[in-house]
Design a protein around this motif. Sequence first.
Motif, mmCIF file in Angstrom:
data_model
loop_
_atom_site.group_PDB
_atom_site.id
_atom_site.type_symbol
_atom_site.label_atom_id
_atom_site.label_comp_id
_atom_site.label_asym_id
_atom_site.label_seq_id
_atom_site.Cartn_x
_atom_site.Cartn_y
_atom_site.Cartn_z
ATOM 1 N N ASP A 1 -12.968 3.139 3.314
ATOM 2 C CA ASP A 1 -12.173 3.870 2.040
ATOM 3 C C ASP A 1 -12.629 3.026 0.996
ATOM 4 O O ASP A 1 -12.982 3.495 -0.183
ATOM 5 C CB ASP A 1 -10.865 4.028 2.240
ATOM 6 C CG ASP A 1 -10.431 5.131 3.363
ATOM 7 O OD1 ASP A 1 -11.464 6.125 3.609
ATOM 8 O OD2 ASP A 1 -9.460 5.324 3.585
ATOM 9 N N TYR A 2 -12.592 1.770 1.013
ATOM 10 C CA TYR A 2 -12.957 1.028 -0.092
ATOM 11 C C TYR A 2 -14.391 0.936 -0.455
ATOM 12 O O TYR A 2 -14.553 1.097 -1.719
ATOM 13 C CB TYR A 2 -12.505 -0.576 0.289
ATOM 14 C CG TYR A 2 -12.759 -1.669 -0.660
ATOM 15 C CD1 TYR A 2 -12.167 -1.894 -1.627
ATOM 16 C CD2 TYR A 2 -13.968 -2.421 -0.645
ATOM 17 C CE1 TYR A 2 -12.349 -2.834 -2.797
ATOM 18 C CE2 TYR A 2 -14.274 -3.330 -1.611
ATOM 19 C CZ TYR A 2 -13.633 -3.551 -2.596
ATOM 20 O OH TYR A 2 -13.744 -4.726 -3.455
ATOM 21 N N ILE B 1 -14.769 4.288 -2.379
ATOM 22 C CA ILE B 1 -14.343 4.335 -3.700
ATOM 23 C C ILE B 1 -15.137 3.308 -4.835
ATOM 24 O O ILE B 1 -15.243 3.570 -6.046
ATOM 25 C CB ILE B 1 -12.727 4.059 -3.858
ATOM 26 C CG1 ILE B 1 -12.047 4.659 -5.262
ATOM 27 C CG2 ILE B 1 -12.372 2.506 -3.876
ATOM 28 C CD1 ILE B 1 -10.745 4.557 -5.191
ATOM 29 N N LYS B 2 -15.578 2.287 -4.130
ATOM 30 C CA LYS B 2 -16.388 1.258 -5.065
ATOM 31 C C LYS B 2 -17.890 1.785 -5.071
ATOM 32 O O LYS B 2 -18.615 1.027 -5.857
ATOM 33 C CB LYS B 2 -16.484 0.033 -4.359
ATOM 34 C CG LYS B 2 -15.088 -0.919 -4.459
ATOM 35 C CD LYS B 2 -14.521 -1.402 -5.881
ATOM 36 C CE LYS B 2 -15.642 -2.640 -6.060
ATOM 37 N NZ LYS B 2 -15.079 -3.185 -7.325
ATOM 38 N N LEU C 1 -7.912 -4.000 1.810
ATOM 39 C CA LEU C 1 -8.949 -3.146 1.275
ATOM 40 C C LEU C 1 -8.117 -1.865 1.082
ATOM 41 O O LEU C 1 -8.604 -1.041 -0.067
ATOM 42 C CB LEU C 1 -10.347 -3.027 1.913
ATOM 43 C CG LEU C 1 -10.948 -4.359 2.097
ATOM 44 C CD1 LEU C 1 -12.564 -4.097 2.717
ATOM 45 C CD2 LEU C 1 -11.109 -4.882 0.552
ATOM 46 N N LYS C 2 -7.445 -1.381 1.953
ATOM 47 C CA LYS C 2 -6.712 0.046 1.673
ATOM 48 C C LYS C 2 -5.834 -0.015 0.469
ATOM 49 O O LYS C 2 -5.596 0.914 -0.293
ATOM 50 C CB LYS C 2 -5.837 0.353 3.018
ATOM 51 C CG LYS C 2 -5.432 1.698 3.161
ATOM 52 C CD LYS C 2 -6.612 2.912 3.304
ATOM 53 C CE LYS C 2 -5.641 3.962 3.471
ATOM 54 N NZ LYS C 2 -6.788 5.222 3.428
ATOM 55 N N MET D 1 -6.832 1.680 -7.100
ATOM 56 C CA MET D 1 -8.084 1.930 -8.001
ATOM 57 C C MET D 1 -7.655 3.487 -8.245
ATOM 58 O O MET D 1 -8.412 4.018 -9.478
ATOM 59 C CB MET D 1 -9.226 1.873 -7.228
ATOM 60 C CG MET D 1 -9.961 0.416 -7.499
ATOM 61 S SD MET D 1 -11.432 0.148 -6.659
ATOM 62 C CE MET D 1 -11.199 -0.365 -5.091
ATOM 63 N N LEU D 2 -6.945 4.176 -7.555
ATOM 64 C CA LEU D 2 -6.589 5.637 -7.863
ATOM 65 C C LEU D 2 -5.539 5.821 -8.671
ATOM 66 O O LEU D 2 -5.216 6.982 -9.353
ATOM 67 C CB LEU D 2 -6.361 6.272 -6.371
ATOM 68 C CG LEU D 2 -7.408 6.472 -5.308
ATOM 69 C CD1 LEU D 2 -6.829 6.859 -4.021
ATOM 70 C CD2 LEU D 2 -8.525 7.449 -5.830
ATOM 71 N N THR E 1 -7.970 0.071 -2.591
ATOM 72 C CA THR E 1 -8.440 1.606 -2.842
ATOM 73 C C THR E 1 -7.155 2.289 -3.411
ATOM 74 O O THR E 1 -7.620 2.967 -4.472
ATOM 75 C CB THR E 1 -8.755 2.008 -1.465
ATOM 76 O OG1 THR E 1 -9.780 1.067 -0.927
ATOM 77 C CG2 THR E 1 -9.279 3.401 -1.604
ATOM 78 N N GLU E 2 -6.069 2.175 -3.049
ATOM 79 C CA GLU E 2 -5.027 2.914 -3.498
ATOM 80 C C GLU E 2 -4.729 2.622 -4.961
ATOM 81 O O GLU E 2 -4.456 3.475 -5.844
ATOM 82 C CB GLU E 2 -3.782 2.738 -2.733
ATOM 83 C CG GLU E 2 -2.694 3.330 -3.071
ATOM 84 C CD GLU E 2 -2.860 5.146 -3.001
ATOM 85 O OE1 GLU E 2 -2.359 5.674 -4.067
ATOM 86 O OE2 GLU E 2 -3.569 5.745 -2.013
ATOM 87 N N TRP F 1 0.670 -1.172 0.078
ATOM 88 C CA TRP F 1 0.108 0.018 0.341
ATOM 89 C C TRP F 1 0.796 1.120 0.078
ATOM 90 O O TRP F 1 0.603 2.338 -0.729
ATOM 91 C CB TRP F 1 -0.806 -0.069 1.281
ATOM 92 C CG TRP F 1 -1.547 1.438 1.382
ATOM 93 C CD1 TRP F 1 -2.576 1.755 0.729
ATOM 94 C CD2 TRP F 1 -1.193 2.709 2.109
ATOM 95 N NE1 TRP F 1 -2.657 3.087 1.129
ATOM 96 C CE2 TRP F 1 -1.981 3.597 2.076
ATOM 97 C CE3 TRP F 1 0.141 2.374 3.000
ATOM 98 C CZ2 TRP F 1 -1.456 4.867 2.748
ATOM 99 C CZ3 TRP F 1 0.229 3.719 3.826
ATOM 100 C CH2 TRP F 1 -0.565 5.043 3.718
ATOM 101 N N SER G 1 -4.913 -2.740 -10.251
ATOM 102 C CA SER G 1 -6.327 -2.983 -9.443
ATOM 103 C C SER G 1 -6.910 -3.877 -10.044
ATOM 104 O O SER G 1 -7.472 -4.598 -9.221
ATOM 105 C CB SER G 1 -6.880 -1.524 -9.737
ATOM 106 O OG SER G 1 -8.263 -1.599 -9.018
#
Length: 337
Positions: A177-178, A181-182, A120-121, A127-128, A124-125, A64, A135
């Motif tokens: 956070d997940y 973003i989802k 999940l963090k 996906m950015l 999330t990262e 991460w 991802s």
Amino acid sequence: MTTSRLTREHAAHFARIALGHVGREYPNNVDHALAGPADARTPSELHPIFYGSYDWHSCVHSYWMLARLLRRFPDVAAASDIRALFDAQFVPNKVAAECAYFARPTARGFKRPYGWGWLLKLATELMLHADDRWSRNLASLAEIIAQRFRDFLPLSPYPVRVGTHFNTAFGLRMAADYAGIKADDGLARLLRETGLRWYGEDRDCPAWGEPSGDDFQSSALIEAECMRRLLPPDAFLPWFDRFLPRLVEKQPATLFRPATVTDRTDGKIAHLDGLNLSRAWCWRSLGDALPAGDPRRAIAHEAAREHLAAGLPHIAEHYMGEHWLASFAVLALDDEK
């Protein structure tokens, strides 16, 4: 490196630390249940992606951190090495093997909730990032972990309030956070309802058990940070007023005193460097959430600076801290929550 904001110099330093251990298989603290002789396997056989960094969860959050540093500083000196690592590791067959591990009957509670939250963090990262290959490849594992939360939270009547891996507020906070973003409204609602069920009536927290001898999280502050993330401001601020009503007096005093670390070669005692860094993260985030004219805002930010100063110099002193502390330093330093 005394600044309280994440810099390019921090990024280069932390990336080199992580690149030095995410592929280091030994020493390794394997969290693995044996159902039979065939289950006695090496870390890299069990976890072809997350086998380094002394343990699975530290390897996950080191990935991460590398992903975060690469996105925040795309031209950091280690950028090409990070991309090459991700290209080699975030591939379908290795992700499938990580997924298969969670299908084992003995793995139902594997890394719950700390490793779950960090996975999940990480998802999330990733996906950015503009390049979505990593991802997309990790998505199946992330969904398994998200489902773990969906299955577990309704069954759990009580929170776990310790300052170690089993703290449930940390897991909720990272999973939020997940869900965000989802755009997974169902998961977000479950996390929020669980937070309110577990922590909604808490008030005048004494923080009397802090710090314990191997804490790396403040059970009081991570609960507050969890609720900050789960609740809208108009609901969080009244809750926070009730939870820490004497903050303007710097009470409970124990939350304002950085922990003393006496032996950084002892993995449990070295946790206390992590406590200072994770408190810095929480204090800064909570301070940012308070109104500009609120005197508690400056108090929280000063506490964040003091804890950061206590923890930041010691990240690479011994492998017992080096394999994980930089991730919490990035949480404490980065402007992004």
